[in-house]
Write an enzyme that holds these catalytic residues in place. Structure first.
Site, short mmCIF file in Angstrom:
data_model
loop_
_atom_site.label_atom_id
_atom_site.label_comp_id
_atom_site.label_asym_id
_atom_site.label_seq_id
_atom_site.Cartn_x
_atom_site.Cartn_y
_atom_site.Cartn_z
N ASP A 196 -6.94 -1.42 -4.68
CA ASP A 196 -8.01 -1.11 -3.73
C ASP A 196 -8.95 -0.05 -4.30
O ASP A 196 -10.17 -0.12 -4.13
CB ASP A 196 -7.42 -0.60 -2.41
CG ASP A 196 -6.56 -1.62 -1.71
OD1 ASP A 196 -6.78 -2.83 -1.89
OD2 ASP A 196 -5.64 -1.20 -0.96
N ASP A 203 0.85 -1.19 0.00
CA ASP A 203 0.00 0.00 0.00
C ASP A 203 0.89 1.23 0.00
O ASP A 203 1.96 1.23 0.62
CB ASP A 203 -0.90 0.01 1.24
CG ASP A 203 -1.96 -1.08 1.20
OD1 ASP A 203 -2.46 -1.38 0.11
OD2 ASP A 203 -2.28 -1.63 2.27
#
Length: 173
Positions: A147, A128
């Site tokens: 995401d 991330d």
């Protein structure tokens, strides 16, 4: 020479898989870049008090759900992603010619699922790097392109469901 109409019908909306491939490619290239440009948890402020680049590893699911597990969650989430991806491909194939909105939504969710699946299986964690925050008081969990694609696709799916209910259209099986 095969009939183009027959070919398009038998493929359904699988032509939208190009969007899935694009999402996976952008996701993986961006993760590779940030993993090589930043050290773990380093932040580069892009918009003060609102937006930063960072590097974080997530061994869990959304919002680091089950991230503190002993490693079994890696394979559980991988299995879930494989099953969901298979369902999405079948669903995409069965869509009608006029289901473009739904095809885009499914392709986005599929691209995001496959992007994170690759990380989970190959690396053991999801990379991330996008961090949204408000001053130093509120931080949304770090996320990535995959995401984002899943979120946009899911919102599109929800909007499609509400539209179908409101107009009385039949939902495709």
């Amino acid at each position: 020479m095969p009939d183009a109409t027959l070919s398009n019908t038998s493929l359904g909306r699988l032509a939208w898989l190009w969007l899935t491939v694009l999402i996976v490619a952008v996701d993986q290239v961006s993760k590779y870049y940030f993993e090589n440009a930043l050290s773990l948890y380093q932040q580069i402020i892009v918009i003060p008090d609102y937006f930063s680049w960072t590097l974080a590893y997530n061994t869990g699911a959304a919002f680091s759900f089950l991230a503190d597990g002993a490693g079994w969650q890696r394979w559980l989430f991988a299995l879930i992603a494989v099953v969901v991806s298979a369902v999405l491909v079948v669903w995409l194939k069965r869509l009608g010619r006029d289901d473009t909105w739904l095809a885009i939504a499914l392709a986005l969710v599929l691209g995001g699922a496959l992007g994170n699946l690759y990380d989970r299986v190959v690396l053991g964690h999801v990379i991330d790097f996008i961090l949204v925050h408000w001053q130093n008081r509120w931080y949304f969990p770090a996320f990535n392109v995959a995401d984002s694609a899943i979120t946009v696709g899911a919102i599109m799916l929800a909007l499609d469901m509400f539209k179908s209910k409101k107009t009385g259209e039949t939902v495709n099986d």
